[in-house]
Design an enzyme around this catalytic site. Sequence first.
Site, short mmCIF file in Angstrom:
data_model
loop_
_atom_site.label_atom_id
_atom_site.label_comp_id
_atom_site.label_asym_id
_atom_site.label_seq_id
_atom_site.Cartn_x
_atom_site.Cartn_y
_atom_site.Cartn_z
N GLN A 112 17.24 39.85 23.91
CA GLN A 112 17.06 39.86 22.46
C GLN A 112 15.73 39.28 22.00
O GLN A 112 15.27 39.59 20.90
CB GLN A 112 18.23 39.12 21.79
CG GLN A 112 19.56 39.82 22.03
CD GLN A 112 20.73 39.10 21.41
OE1 GLN A 112 21.34 38.25 22.04
NE2 GLN A 112 21.05 39.42 20.17
N HIS A 152 16.39 53.31 25.64
CA HIS A 152 15.39 54.36 25.85
C HIS A 152 16.04 55.75 25.87
O HIS A 152 15.51 56.70 25.30
CB HIS A 152 14.63 54.12 27.16
CG HIS A 152 13.81 52.87 27.14
ND1 HIS A 152 13.43 52.18 28.27
CD2 HIS A 152 13.31 52.16 26.09
CE1 HIS A 152 12.73 51.12 27.92
NE2 HIS A 152 12.64 51.08 26.62
N ASP A 161 11.96 46.33 23.81
CA ASP A 161 10.77 46.38 24.67
C ASP A 161 9.81 45.22 24.39
O ASP A 161 9.20 44.66 25.30
CB ASP A 161 9.99 47.69 24.45
CG ASP A 161 10.71 48.89 25.07
OD1 ASP A 161 11.83 48.71 25.58
OD2 ASP A 161 10.14 50.00 25.02
N ARG A 201 19.85 26.63 24.18
CA ARG A 201 20.62 27.54 25.04
C ARG A 201 19.87 28.87 25.10
O ARG A 201 19.66 29.51 24.07
CB ARG A 201 22.03 27.75 24.46
CG ARG A 201 22.80 28.79 25.23
CD ARG A 201 24.18 29.08 24.65
NE ARG A 201 24.77 30.14 25.43
CZ ARG A 201 25.34 31.24 24.96
NH1 ARG A 201 25.47 31.41 23.65
NH2 ARG A 201 25.81 32.17 25.75
N HIS A 216 23.67 37.35 30.04
CA HIS A 216 23.89 37.66 28.62
C HIS A 216 23.65 39.16 28.44
O HIS A 216 22.73 39.58 27.75
CB HIS A 216 22.97 36.81 27.74
CG HIS A 216 23.42 36.68 26.32
ND1 HIS A 216 23.67 35.47 25.71
CD2 HIS A 216 23.67 37.61 25.38
CE1 HIS A 216 24.05 35.67 24.45
NE2 HIS A 216 24.05 36.97 24.22
N ASN A 222 28.22 35.24 29.25
CA ASN A 222 28.37 35.19 27.81
C ASN A 222 29.27 36.31 27.29
O ASN A 222 29.02 37.49 27.54
CB ASN A 222 27.00 35.35 27.14
CG ASN A 222 27.11 35.37 25.62
OD1 ASN A 222 27.42 34.35 25.00
ND2 ASN A 222 26.91 36.53 25.01
N GLU A 223 30.30 35.93 26.56
CA GLU A 223 31.17 36.86 25.83
C GLU A 223 31.62 38.07 26.65
O GLU A 223 31.27 39.22 26.31
CB GLU A 223 30.49 37.35 24.55
CG GLU A 223 30.28 36.28 23.51
CD GLU A 223 30.01 36.84 22.11
OE1 GLU A 223 30.01 38.07 21.94
OE2 GLU A 223 29.82 36.04 21.19
N TYR A 256 32.29 33.18 14.86
CA TYR A 256 31.55 33.62 13.68
C TYR A 256 32.41 33.90 12.47
O TYR A 256 32.02 33.66 11.36
CB TYR A 256 30.79 34.92 14.01
CG TYR A 256 29.59 34.74 14.91
CD1 TYR A 256 28.33 34.57 14.37
CD2 TYR A 256 29.73 34.76 16.29
CE1 TYR A 256 27.21 34.42 15.19
CE2 TYR A 256 28.62 34.60 17.11
CZ TYR A 256 27.36 34.43 16.56
OH TYR A 256 26.27 34.27 17.36
N GLU A 294 27.70 29.28 20.08
CA GLU A 294 27.12 30.15 19.04
C GLU A 294 27.95 30.07 17.78
O GLU A 294 29.19 30.03 17.83
CB GLU A 294 27.12 31.64 19.45
CG GLU A 294 26.05 32.01 20.45
CD GLU A 294 26.05 33.50 20.76
OE1 GLU A 294 26.36 34.31 19.86
OE2 GLU A 294 25.74 33.84 21.92
#
Length: 498
Positions: free
Chosen positions: A44, A64, A77, A102, A147, A191-192, A334, A401
């Site tokens: 990210q 892509h 990218d 993190r 992740h 992660n998740e 969240y 998070e």
Amino acid sequence: MTCKIITYAIFLTFGYASAVTYQPPNSLCFPKNFFFGVATAAYQIEGAWNASGKGESIWDRYTHARPDRIFDHHNGDVTADSYHLFEEDVRMLVELGVQHYRFSISWPRILPNGLSNEINEDGIRYYMALIDELKRNDILPIVTMYHWDLPQALQDLGGWTNPIIAEYFLDYARVLFDKFGGKVRTWITINEPLSFCHGGYGGLDAPGAESSGFEDYLCGHNVLRAHGMVYQLFRDKYMDSIDYVGITLDFSWLEPATTSNADQMAAETARQFYFGWFAHPIFSKTGDYPPIMRKRIDAISKLQHFPRSRLPYFTREEIMLIHGSADFLGLNHYTTYLITKNRGNISSTPSFKADMGGIVSQKKEWPKSNSTWLKVVPWGFRKSLNWIRLAYDNPKVMVTENGMSLEKGLKDSRRINYLDGYLKALLMAVTKDNCRVYGYTYWSLMDNFEWTRGFSERFGLYEVDYVSPNKTRIARSSARYFTQLAQTRCIPTWNYTV
Ligand code: NOJ
């Protein structure tokens, strides 16, 4: 205000600090040794998708090959270009005054083909430089091994649906422990898994397998095996250089839509499917899937004329490996959803949602963010933490998070309002309910590539100007709020007009 001095024993047992004293219930302050930090993830923020020996990941391939699957047709990218600008990121962390950062390591940046026979030394150098810069500034690195950016070469073998992935993940973890152990003492394996197994193998996230009710369960099964194996490796060989290994799971609160028994039961079943799927094997006493999940999927598979359950079974050895395989539970929270019992017939097409048996919705009046799924419901945070406390004998929890997306703009009083509500809910869970939470991590340090939502949803305390050549980062109002929080450990009283 009466100040009852309470000794906060969990920090003692966790080994982070000596006795912590603090004054509930009226103060807005967290315990003195509570950790405040921020999070990011490699794909990210890093960019440099094919620089310096990095291999292709499934998100490189997917964005892509299928730009149509990304809301704004963008990709990671370049994104915030943290591969080249990490010193600037650390400068922001210093400005925030956070105790921890993190971030995640990109598997294909370290092992371009996913396998440990070829190590990309430039990748090692990059993360080493980042970690050293953090240490120079007294910021604790908390590192996620995975992740979501699986090496494409491993996806070509079936990715997380192929049982061999657990061995490859173990090899990768060994490389990370060897290279960074000692400097990085807290690790998050994965992660998740709910998001990338359900979204990636059951839906439209990379690799876009769209095989819900099958591949998502295979993925989950291998994630749990892989995680258990890495935890055992840590216990067997790396206890000198590493302190803690945990896993990060996402848990949105799932509230019954009505007070009817049917909806109450459907909501509890949904919690077991969405969260217990991964939490129960690791944190309950059984080492296995939640009984209701086992029962429903076995029964529905039978009704659908499958000769065996679509949810795989663990061997006895695997159960022993997975049970108790975490020193802490990393929690991503969240938002909240409502659950209504689905009274329709079971369809002949397998799917996770049909197996779970609830209809998911949200209340229209709940305040919005810039993400369709993310509504502002602070009380759901306290409920989630208490559900975890009761279900798993009050495990140690690090909030890895929590955050809110908005549009571009520096004056983000709605984000500050979100933080205020969620932090107060967390404080209540810690001080009144005795949930053993010892840290909070805001998502995210800065704006970044939000998966299939591209750059349209901004979660950052810092705004990133993606069109500027040096990806200028500018502090939002919430960054100033967070600085006050991290430096005082007290929820700021804030003038919302700023
Ligand atoms: C959870 C994921 O871990 C992260 O990658 C994502 O950006 C945030 N949620 C916000 O959706």
